[in-house]
Design a protein around this motif. Structure first.
Motif, PDB file in Angstrom:
ATOM      1  N   LEU A 272       0.808  -1.221   0.000  1.00  0.00           N
ATOM      2  CA  LEU A 272       0.000   0.000   0.000  1.00  0.00           C
ATOM      3  C   LEU A 272       0.837   1.265   0.000  1.00  0.00           C
ATOM      4  CD1 LEU A 272      -2.655  -1.169   2.626  1.00  0.00           C
ATOM      5  CD2 LEU A 272      -2.974  -1.003   0.142  1.00  0.00           C
ATOM      6  N   GLY A 273       2.123   1.143   0.346  1.00  0.00           N
ATOM      7  CA  GLY A 273       2.965   2.326   0.445  1.00  0.00           C
ATOM      8  C   GLY A 273       2.637   3.177   1.648  1.00  0.00           C
ATOM      9  N   VAL A 274       1.897   2.603   2.601  1.00  0.00           N
ATOM     10  CA  VAL A 274       1.524   3.291   3.840  1.00  0.00           C
ATOM     11  C   VAL A 274       1.845   2.344   4.988  1.00  0.00           C
ATOM     12  CG1 VAL A 274      -0.354   4.297   5.200  1.00  0.00           C
ATOM     13  CG2 VAL A 274      -0.335   4.564   2.701  1.00  0.00           C
ATOM     14  N   GLU A 275       2.792   2.733   5.829  1.00  0.00           N
ATOM     15  CA  GLU A 275       3.172   1.874   6.948  1.00  0.00           C
ATOM     16  C   GLU A 275       1.987   1.643   7.892  1.00  0.00           C
ATOM     17  OE1 GLU A 275       5.407  -0.032   8.294  1.00  0.00           O
ATOM     18  OE2 GLU A 275       6.966   0.129   6.769  1.00  0.00           O
ATOM     19  N   TYR A 276       1.984   0.489   8.534  1.00  0.00           N
ATOM     20  CA  TYR A 276       0.963   0.211   9.541  1.00  0.00           C
ATOM     21  C   TYR A 276       0.891   1.413  10.476  1.00  0.00           C
ATOM     22  CZ  TYR A 276      -1.403  -1.860  13.544  1.00  0.00           C
ATOM     23  OH  TYR A 276      -2.274  -2.113  14.583  1.00  0.00           O
ATOM     24  N   PRO A 277      -0.285   2.043  10.612  1.00  0.00           N
ATOM     25  CA  PRO A 277      -0.329   3.386  11.215  1.00  0.00           C
ATOM     26  C   PRO A 277      -0.629   3.448  12.707  1.00  0.00           C
ATOM     27  CG  PRO A 277      -2.387   2.914  10.095  1.00  0.00           C
ATOM     28  CD  PRO A 277      -1.538   1.692   9.937  1.00  0.00           C
ATOM     29  N   TRP A 278      -0.641   2.312  13.406  1.00  0.00           N
ATOM     30  CA  TRP A 278      -1.083   2.325  14.791  1.00  0.00           C
ATOM     31  C   TRP A 278       0.053   1.886  15.726  1.00  0.00           C
ATOM     32  CZ3 TRP A 278      -5.683   4.671  14.648  1.00  0.00           C
ATOM     33  CH2 TRP A 278      -6.443   4.559  13.478  1.00  0.00           C
ATOM     34  N   SER A 279      -0.163   2.071  17.030  1.00  0.00           N
ATOM     35  CA  SER A 279       0.917   1.893  18.014  1.00  0.00           C
ATOM     36  C   SER A 279       1.207   0.442  18.369  1.00  0.00           C
ATOM     37  CB  SER A 279       0.563   2.652  19.299  1.00  0.00           C
ATOM     38  OG  SER A 279      -0.647   2.142  19.859  1.00  0.00           O
ATOM     39  N   LYS A 280       0.260  -0.437  18.182  1.00  0.00           N
ATOM     40  CA  LYS A 280       0.447  -1.860  18.508  1.00  0.00           C
ATOM     41  C   LYS A 280      -0.562  -2.666  17.713  1.00  0.00           C
ATOM     42  CE  LYS A 280      -2.786  -3.246  22.134  1.00  0.00           C
ATOM     43  NZ  LYS A 280      -3.810  -2.285  21.957  1.00  0.00           N
ATOM     44  N   TYR A 281      -0.465  -4.009  17.860  1.00  0.00           N
ATOM     45  CA  TYR A 281      -1.472  -4.858  17.223  1.00  0.00           C
ATOM     46  C   TYR A 281      -1.676  -6.097  18.087  1.00  0.00           C
ATOM     47  CZ  TYR A 281      -4.302  -6.995  13.581  1.00  0.00           C
ATOM     48  OH  TYR A 281      -5.350  -7.526  12.877  1.00  0.00           O
ATOM     49  N   SER A 282      -2.852  -6.196  18.684  1.00  0.00           N
ATOM     50  CA  SER A 282      -3.179  -7.330  19.540  1.00  0.00           C
ATOM     51  C   SER A 282      -4.355  -8.097  18.951  1.00  0.00           C
ATOM     52  CB  SER A 282      -3.540  -6.856  20.955  1.00  0.00           C
ATOM     53  OG  SER A 282      -2.470  -6.156  21.536  1.00  0.00           O
ATOM     54  N   GLN A 283      -4.360  -9.410  19.175  1.00  0.00           N
ATOM     55  CA  GLN A 283      -5.467 -10.261  18.750  1.00  0.00           C
ATOM     56  C   GLN A 283      -5.879 -11.135  19.935  1.00  0.00           C
ATOM     57  OE1 GLN A 283      -4.974 -11.694  14.399  1.00  0.00           O
ATOM     58  NE2 GLN A 283      -2.895 -11.231  15.042  1.00  0.00           N
ATOM     59  N   MET A 284      -7.164 -11.143  20.218  1.00  0.00           N
ATOM     60  CA  MET A 284      -7.706 -11.880  21.358  1.00  0.00           C
ATOM     61  C   MET A 284      -8.753 -12.877  20.871  1.00  0.00           C
ATOM     62  SD  MET A 284      -9.822 -10.337  24.648  1.00  0.00           S
ATOM     63  CE  MET A 284      -8.415  -9.948  25.697  1.00  0.00           C
ATOM     64  N   VAL A 285      -8.699 -14.101  21.394  1.00  0.00           N
ATOM     65  CA  VAL A 285      -9.685 -15.126  21.056  1.00  0.00           C
ATOM     66  C   VAL A 285     -10.618 -15.297  22.241  1.00  0.00           C
ATOM     67  CG1 VAL A 285     -10.061 -17.484  20.258  1.00  0.00           C
ATOM     68  CG2 VAL A 285      -7.940 -16.281  19.648  1.00  0.00           C
ATOM     69  N   VAL A 286     -11.923 -15.146  21.997  1.00  0.00           N
ATOM     70  CA  VAL A 286     -12.897 -15.193  23.086  1.00  0.00           C
ATOM     71  C   VAL A 286     -13.935 -16.285  22.853  1.00  0.00           C
ATOM     72  CG1 VAL A 286     -12.598 -12.734  23.534  1.00  0.00           C
ATOM     73  CG2 VAL A 286     -14.476 -13.508  22.046  1.00  0.00           C
ATOM     74  N   GLU A 295     -12.455  -5.975  13.710  1.00  0.00           N
ATOM     75  CA  GLU A 295     -11.208  -5.231  13.497  1.00  0.00           C
ATOM     76  C   GLU A 295     -10.989  -4.088  14.468  1.00  0.00           C
ATOM     77  OE1 GLU A 295     -14.356  -3.379  10.678  1.00  0.00           O
ATOM     78  OE2 GLU A 295     -13.821  -5.378  11.393  1.00  0.00           O
ATOM     79  N   ASN A 296     -11.488  -4.158  15.697  1.00  0.00           N
ATOM     80  CA  ASN A 296     -11.266  -3.090  16.666  1.00  0.00           C
ATOM     81  C   ASN A 296      -9.827  -2.598  16.570  1.00  0.00           C
ATOM     82  OD1 ASN A 296     -13.888  -3.818  17.973  1.00  0.00           O
ATOM     83  ND2 ASN A 296     -12.719  -5.645  18.485  1.00  0.00           N
ATOM     84  N   THR A 297      -9.637  -1.301  16.507  1.00  0.00           N
ATOM     85  CA  THR A 297      -8.323  -0.744  16.215  1.00  0.00           C
ATOM     86  C   THR A 297      -7.294  -1.178  17.246  1.00  0.00           C
ATOM     87  OG1 THR A 297      -9.525   1.186  15.378  1.00  0.00           O
ATOM     88  CG2 THR A 297      -7.128   1.374  15.563  1.00  0.00           C
ATOM     89  N   THR A 298      -6.270  -1.827  16.791  1.00  0.00           N
ATOM     90  CA  THR A 298      -5.150  -2.371  17.579  1.00  0.00           C
ATOM     91  C   THR A 298      -5.563  -3.479  18.532  1.00  0.00           C
ATOM     92  OG1 THR A 298      -5.177  -0.950  19.567  1.00  0.00           O
ATOM     93  CG2 THR A 298      -4.111  -0.046  17.575  1.00  0.00           C
ATOM     94  N   ALA A 299      -6.826  -3.881  18.529  1.00  0.00           N
ATOM     95  CA  ALA A 299      -7.307  -4.874  19.502  1.00  0.00           C
ATOM     96  C   ALA A 299      -8.358  -5.759  18.842  1.00  0.00           C
ATOM     97  CB  ALA A 299      -7.880  -4.180  20.730  1.00  0.00           C
ATOM     98  N   VAL A 300      -7.909  -6.589  17.910  1.00  0.00           N
ATOM     99  CA  VAL A 300      -8.806  -7.446  17.126  1.00  0.00           C
ATOM    100  C   VAL A 300      -9.329  -8.584  17.999  1.00  0.00           C
ATOM    101  CG1 VAL A 300      -8.858  -9.125  15.235  1.00  0.00           C
ATOM    102  CG2 VAL A 300      -7.802  -6.877  14.904  1.00  0.00           C
ATOM    103  N   ILE A 301     -10.583  -8.929  17.786  1.00  0.00           N
ATOM    104  CA  ILE A 301     -11.193 -10.044  18.503  1.00  0.00           C
ATOM    105  C   ILE A 301     -11.535 -11.154  17.510  1.00  0.00           C
ATOM    106  CG2 ILE A 301     -13.496  -9.018  18.343  1.00  0.00           C
ATOM    107  CD1 ILE A 301     -14.143 -10.203  21.074  1.00  0.00           C
ATOM    108  N   HIS A 302     -11.272 -12.414  17.913  1.00  0.00           N
ATOM    109  CA  HIS A 302     -11.579 -13.586  17.096  1.00  0.00           C
ATOM    110  C   HIS A 302     -12.497 -14.526  17.870  1.00  0.00           C
ATOM    111  CE1 HIS A 302      -8.485 -13.059  13.894  1.00  0.00           C
ATOM    112  NE2 HIS A 302      -7.808 -12.442  14.846  1.00  0.00           N
TER     113      HIS A 302
END
Length: 813
Positions: A272-286, A295-302
């Motif tokens: 995309l020519g655009v760096e990942y724009p957020w401070s972190k990236y977490s994924q949680m399985v519930v 796709e909650n920003t920086t806090a994805v839920i699966h």
């Protein structure tokens, strides 16, 4: 959001019989009276009551006109206090909107902060969910009292579309953007997750307060909070922390499941020519999640479907596309957000297409094309052809989350990419993301950027594909002029709307393929090409890019040629499915046998599933070839299909093949081997099934159920009952459904209390997640069948079993 990956969404959007109709109401972007600037929250939880104590500081400014009133979305809350600068304010609350009288008139540019003390009561929320997101109460307590020993206690939120206003007051619309900070107080044994960065943790007694801060603006529906006993597995991309929140028993598999995330982040950033724009990236399985992922920003839920162990992952990581999908949203949807739900395609179509992009990068173009084909077929079969991508007349905003916004949208972006070329397409995406970062957009703005870059007018493309419904339905015919040595390809559109489109044709002549690119502008178009020798075959839509139904008159020899020579997976698959119908023809059988070596593993599987080994042309060499595939194919799912095919022969001489497969690390191979072995050595298969760990038995529930039903094994009915609903309703294979229907009937006839309890528990569990299935009616049928069986046997009705079913129905209703 990924549901629609989407596994659950694709199945349910086809399976549900009720589809919302369009309305005559124009669904505009929500009017901006105020701009949401910042949200500060302090929350703690009443687990017993399933409520949340909240304090909110909401900072806004008038958008343009001066205002004396602020209206905030706040669903089913108890409002205790509303103040500004510690001065109480008058307000009205109707259970949906909190209307606050401001102390003075505020003008554009004047910021003010409202303080609200409240109690969130998610179980009182009256909003409904959709096919994609089956509930809309915003805040979810899972096993809050710890009664269910097989399920952890968790709290999580789900904001899309407008459900976050069920747990904090806000301007709950996609055209708002806010920074945020949240203080979450929980018992110290729990970990928390929210958007942005964990700034501090403060322990007080048995509780702990985690302070999360998000400095970049995003839409209110993307605000997230998760609580539970998770183990956090750490990873990274450059200097960006990546985390996987999983239950402890899956910690050892977390990187096997999610470990492609850093590579995905690198690939998408470069593409995309655009760096990942957020401070972190977490994924949680519930547990008990109401969709596939979000796709909650920086806090994805699966959903817990993400949990897989090595025996499953060796076959396929079923969450891989979903992981890519939710990550891509961090550019399309989170960085630049649709201004209205009518323009949802700007979020979901791009996330859907990211799956193709990732597959193409990681696994190759063939794998990507197989995925695209399945997406398109699901769209075509989903009864959505009358809906346009951009819809201002939807009956409910939830209706936008369908196979049009996802699958059709992804296919349309693929067509646009092919029409413009990669350089222009990706430069356009970079410009769009840069120009509208941390803002909102509508589809016309995307079009204008592509026009600006390419110099092309693209109204025709966007009007027919984004603002109109359907797709071309084409009839192809050929005229050969043997004197002039020319062939004319006639293209007739028979659908209501007329489309124009680029079209690819491959002409095969004396073993050579020549590709021609044409552009179809009218309902009836013809194109003439010279030839040296009468063409062997002409493949239309040769690159399989055009989304269309195409009808041609072909004979068996055409399909055999197509299977052997077509470039696109779609065309070879189409040919194979026609050829297998005519295997009494020697050439057809040989073509199917040759397809066992196709470069596409899915075509190899199709050939194995459909080859007629009882056929008179079925030579020993073909069976030998299938035995080699069972032992050596690079794809374990192909090995499994070969085992199943050999199993149909019920030949004791094949027992060594099945015995080897019983030791496979692949659960797909193991499951097929159990069934195959059962028909040549029952005791060995049954003994193996008893030796398997309970967790593996549950994963292999379908083949084991088939064996137990064949054996009429009453002792295994409680085990079978745990999976009956999944087999009957959630798996698309007709043979599997038939097996579980037999199991359902056997349970009802057996009067086995443990089995009845298990099947009712399964219905209640599934019913909470997938409300459109009306499991209460399934329970009524179960009760009727059980009573009828007992009456036939002149036995008294089992009151306990009736009570179990009634209790289950009460929980559902």
């Amino acid at each position: 959001m990924r549901f629609l990956q989407l596994f659950f969404f694709l199945i349910f959007s086809i399976s549900f019989s009720v589809f919302s109709q369009n309305s005559n109401t124009y669904r505009a972007e929500r009017e901006k009276i105020h701009n949401l600037l910042h949200t500060k929250l302090k929350v703690d939880f009443n687990f017993a009551e399933e409520t949340m104590n909240g304090e909110a500081w909401v900072t806004v400014t008038p958008h343009f006109y001066a205002t004396k009133i602020l209206e905030l979305d706040a669903k089913s809350m108890l409002i205790h206090e509303v103040t500004m600068n510690q001065n109480k304010l008058d307000y009205n609350y109707d259970d949906f909107v909190l209307t606050i009288n401001l102390p003075k008139e505020y003008k554009r540019g004047e910021e003010f902060t409202i303080y609200i003390k409240y109690t969130a009561r998610p179980n009182k929320v009256k909003d409904n969910g959709s096919l994609a997101i089956t509930d809309a109460k915003g805040l979810y307590f899972i096993n809050p009292k710890g009664i269910d020993k097989n399920k952890p206690t968790q709290i999580w939120t789900q904001g899309e579309t407008q459900a976050n206003s069920a747990w904090f007051p806000t301007l709950d619309a996609p055209n708002q953007k806010t920074t945020q900070e949240i203080y979450i107080t929980v018992p110290d044994k729990f970990v928390t997750l929210s958007n942005g960065t964990l700034v501090s943790q403060t322990k007080k007694g048995l509780n702990r307060t985690d302070y999360w801060k998000m400095d970049q603006k995003h839409a209110p529906y993307l605000v997230f909070m998760g609580v539970g006993e998770f183990q956090i597995i750490k990873d990274n991309y450059k200097n960006i922390p990546i985390e996987y929140y999983v239950e402890p028993k899956y910690a050892q598999y977390a990187k096997n499941i999610f470990g492609d995330t850093p590579e995905m982040m690198d690939f998408f950033s470069n593409l995309l020519g655009v760096e990942y724009p957020w401070s972190k990236y977490s994924q949680m399985v519930v547990r008990d999640y109401v969709s596939g992922a979000m796709e909650n920003t920086t806090a994805v839920i699966h959903s817990e479907k993400a949990y897989q162990n090595p025996g499953q992952l060796i076959d396929e990581n079923v969450q891989e596309n979903t992981i890519a999908h939710e990550l891509f949203h961090h550019w399309f949807g989170n960085l630049v957000t649709t201004e209205s739900w009518a323009n949802l395609t700007l979020n979901e179509s791009f996330a859907n297409y990211s799956e193709y992009l990732w597959q193409e990068h990681k696994h190759g173009k063939l794998e990507a094309n197989m995925h695209m084909y399945e997406n398109i077929e699901n769209y075509k079969n989903g009864q959505s052809a009358d809906k346009s991508l951009v819809r201002f007349d939807y009956a409910d905003k939830e209706d936008m989350f369908d196979l049009v916004s996802y699958n059709k949208g992804g296919a349309i972006l693929h067509m646009l990419r092919n029409y413009l070329g990669d350089k222009a397409f990706f430069e356009g995406l970079k410009t769009y993301l840069t120009r509208y970062q941390y803002k909102t957009a509508e589809v016309h703005q995307l079009r204008l950027i592509f026009e600006e870059i390419t110099g092309k007018d693209l109204n025709w493309f966007f009007n027919q594909w984004f603002y109109n419904a359907g797709h071309p339905d084409i009839t192809i015919s050929y005229d050969y002029n043997t004197i002039q040595k020319k062939v004319t390809v006639n293209i007739l559109q028979i659908q209501a709307n007329e489309f124009q489109f680029p079209f690819t044709l491959d002409i095969f002549e004396e073993g050579k393929r020549t590709r021609h690119q044409v552009f179809v502008e009218g309902r009836d178009a013809s194109f003439t090409f010279p030839y040296s020798k009468l063409p062997d075959f002409i493949q239309v839509n040769a690159d399989a890019v055009l989304l269309a139904n195409i009808n041609t008159n072909k004979v068996l020899s055409d399909y055999i040629f197509q299977l052997k020579n077509a470039v696109a997976y779609k065309h070879r698959r189409e040919a194979l499915l026609e050829i297998v119908k005519k295997q009494d023809d020697k050439n057809a059988f040989n073509a199917v046998a040759s397809a066992l070596q196709d470069t596409s593993y899915k075509i190899r599987i199709l050939a194995l599933q459909n080859i007629d080994l009882i056929n008179k042309f079925s030579k020993k060499s073909t069976i030998q070839k299938i035995m080699q595939i069972a032992n050596n194919d690079s794809k374990t799912m192909v090995q499994a299909a070969a085992i199943e095919t050999l199993g149909k022969l019920t030949d004791p001489e094949l027992a060594p093949i099945f015995a080897k497969a019983l030791e496979s690390k692949s659960y797909s191979v193991l499951g097929k081997a159990l069934v195959a072995m059962y028909y040549v050595d029952k005791q060995r298969a049954i003994q193996k099934s008893k030796e398997l760990p309970d967790e593996v038995r549950q994963i292999l529930a379908t083949p084991l159920t088939r064996i137990f039903i064949e054996e009429n094994n009453i002792e295994e009915l409680p085990f079978i009952a745990k999976s009956v609903l999944s087999g009957m309703y959630l798996i698309g294979d007709d043979n599997t459904k038939a097996i579980y229907q037999k199991a359902y009937n056997l349970i009802a006839k057996s009067d086995n209390t443990e089995a009845i309890q298990n099947i009712v528990d399964d219905m209640v569990e599934k019913g909470k997640q997938f409300k459109g299935f009306n499991f209460d009616k399934v329970m009524i049928n179960l009760m009727r069948s059980m009573i009828k069986t007992q009456e036939k046997k002149n036995k008294p009705i089992n009151i306990r079993n009736i009570a179990i079913i009634k209790e289950g129905m009460a929980k559902l209703l």
